[in-house]
Design a protein around this motif. Structure first.
Motif, short mmCIF file in Angstrom:
data_model
loop_
_atom_site.label_atom_id
_atom_site.label_comp_id
_atom_site.label_asym_id
_atom_site.label_seq_id
_atom_site.Cartn_x
_atom_site.Cartn_y
_atom_site.Cartn_z
N THR A 1 6.06 15.11 2.39
CA THR A 1 4.84 15.75 2.07
C THR A 1 3.98 14.86 2.03
N ALA A 2 3.81 13.10 2.01
CA ALA A 2 3.05 12.48 1.49
C ALA A 2 2.21 12.57 2.67
N THR A 3 0.25 11.67 2.23
CA THR A 3 -0.52 11.69 3.18
C THR A 3 -1.82 10.17 2.87
N THR A 4 -1.35 9.43 3.14
CA THR A 4 -1.62 8.63 2.52
C THR A 4 -3.13 7.94 3.45
N THR B 1 3.56 2.00 13.70
CA THR B 1 4.36 3.51 13.38
C THR B 1 5.09 2.20 11.99
N LEU B 2 4.74 3.03 11.17
CA LEU B 2 5.54 3.01 9.93
C LEU B 2 6.41 4.09 9.60
N VAL B 3 7.70 4.38 9.71
CA VAL B 3 8.82 4.88 9.50
C VAL B 3 9.88 4.71 8.37
N PHE B 4 10.25 5.67 7.29
CA PHE B 4 10.71 5.55 6.30
C PHE B 4 12.31 6.62 7.30
N ARG C 1 0.65 -1.51 0.19
CA ARG C 1 0.11 -0.40 -0.13
C ARG C 1 0.62 1.10 -0.24
N LEU C 2 1.71 1.53 0.69
CA LEU C 2 2.60 2.55 0.95
C LEU C 2 3.09 2.75 0.44
N LEU D 1 5.30 7.76 7.85
CA LEU D 1 4.48 7.37 7.09
C LEU D 1 3.34 7.15 7.67
N ALA D 2 3.02 6.79 8.11
CA ALA D 2 1.64 5.95 8.31
C ALA D 2 1.51 5.93 10.07
N ARG D 3 0.67 5.50 10.46
CA ARG D 3 0.25 4.54 12.04
C ARG D 3 -0.98 4.31 11.60
#
Length: 292
Positions: free
Chosen positions: A287-290, A263-266, A106-107, A161-163
């Motif tokens: 700046t990306a939002t998912t 938590t997903l981290v780049f 997905r991400l 990136l996302a939670r």
């Protein structure tokens, strides 16, 4: 020691490709040249680095040398990209990115599209692995960047990136499939199916929160196998919400009363300077939002 970068690169290729012939094809060298390069490195090391038959495998010394080889080659890639960025002002690759299964589904595709548009000179190569493998790959130099799950602490320079949270995966004809929220205790009579490729620590924590024993009926490696077993009616699973898009039409996700987020981290590596293109990728990813 008189070790060359070419020798280190050949050693890594032999191990990663699984044979001298495949390494020769990947490096566009003759097989004899590959064999000679590894033999020369072994001569410098004073001991064998790989077992050649029946399949290629590293010796204990070879495994130790391999870790340093990966790190050295990653640093050289970063150095080369730094110079080229200074001279040409563009982000260049290749850049090796590692991510887990759900992030890769997905991400990462969304980010790959963004990077392709904003950084057209970049060649991002994805390596999919289990949560346990990703950080090791990053720190040894096997990859230049990674999407890590719940790193503690979050590395300097990394971006979130996302939670998402963990939910029950059920067949759509399961008696609880239409519920808004259920407890793990409600699934006590259902065989629990889990994947060894990641998330077991969080699923174990969820059972502790519910006061239940973590006792999976089946443990498989591939996420696709896990979902196929749930779809076949062999049990239920607990998966992160990000996996929603991976579900077949006869599967549903139901929220759990035992709420646990991940938590997903780049990030780039913590033990050496980042590849400069990874820094650019990080800025774009920030700046990306998912929506989840």
């Amino acid at each position: 020691m008189s070790v060359t970068l070419r020798q280190l690169g050949v050693l890594v290729a032999v191990v990663d490709e699984g044979s001298f012939g495949a390494a020769a094809d990947a490096l566009q060298m003759s097989q004899s040249a590959v064999s000679h390069s590894v033999a020369a490195l072994e001569s410098v090391a004073g001991a064998p680095l790989v077992v050649r038959a029946p399949t290629v495998a590293t010796t204990p010394l070879g495994e130790a040398v391999l870790a340093h080889a990966r790190s050295a080659l990653a640093s050289v890639r970063a150095l080369d990209a730094t110079v080229r960025r200074h001279l040409e002002g563009v982000a260049v690759g290749p850049v090796r990115l590692a991510a887990g299964v759900t992030a890769s589904h997905r991400l990462v595709p969304e980010l790959l599209n963004r990077w392709r548009v904003d950084l057209p000179g970049l060649d991002v190569r994805l390596f999919e692995g289990s949560d346990d493998e990703l950080e090791a790959w990053l720190e040894t130099g096997a990859v230049d960047a990674a999407v890590l799950v719940d790193p503690n602490p979050i590395p300097h320079g990394a971006v979130i990136l996302a939670r998402d949270d963990f939910r029950a995966v059920l067949r759509s004809d399961h008696p609880l499939a239409r519920e808004t929220r259920i407890s793990l205790g409600d699934l006590a009579e259902d065989p629990l199916l889990t994947s060894t490729s990641g998330c077991e620590p969080q699923i174990t924590a969820l059972h502790a929160m519910a006061g239940s024993d973590y006792a999976p009926a089946q443990r498989v490696h591939e996420t696709s196998t896990l979902l196929g077993m749930v779809a076949a009616g062999l049990g239920v699973a607990i998966m992160p919400a990000l996996a929603l898009t991976m579900l077949a039409k006869n599967l549903v996700m139901v929220e759990l009363e035992q709420h646990l987020e991940r938590t997903l981290v780049f990030t780039g590596p913590s033990g050496r300077p980042w590849h400069p293109s990874v820094e650019r990728m990080r800025d774009i990813a920030e700046t990306a939002t998912t929506p989840l």
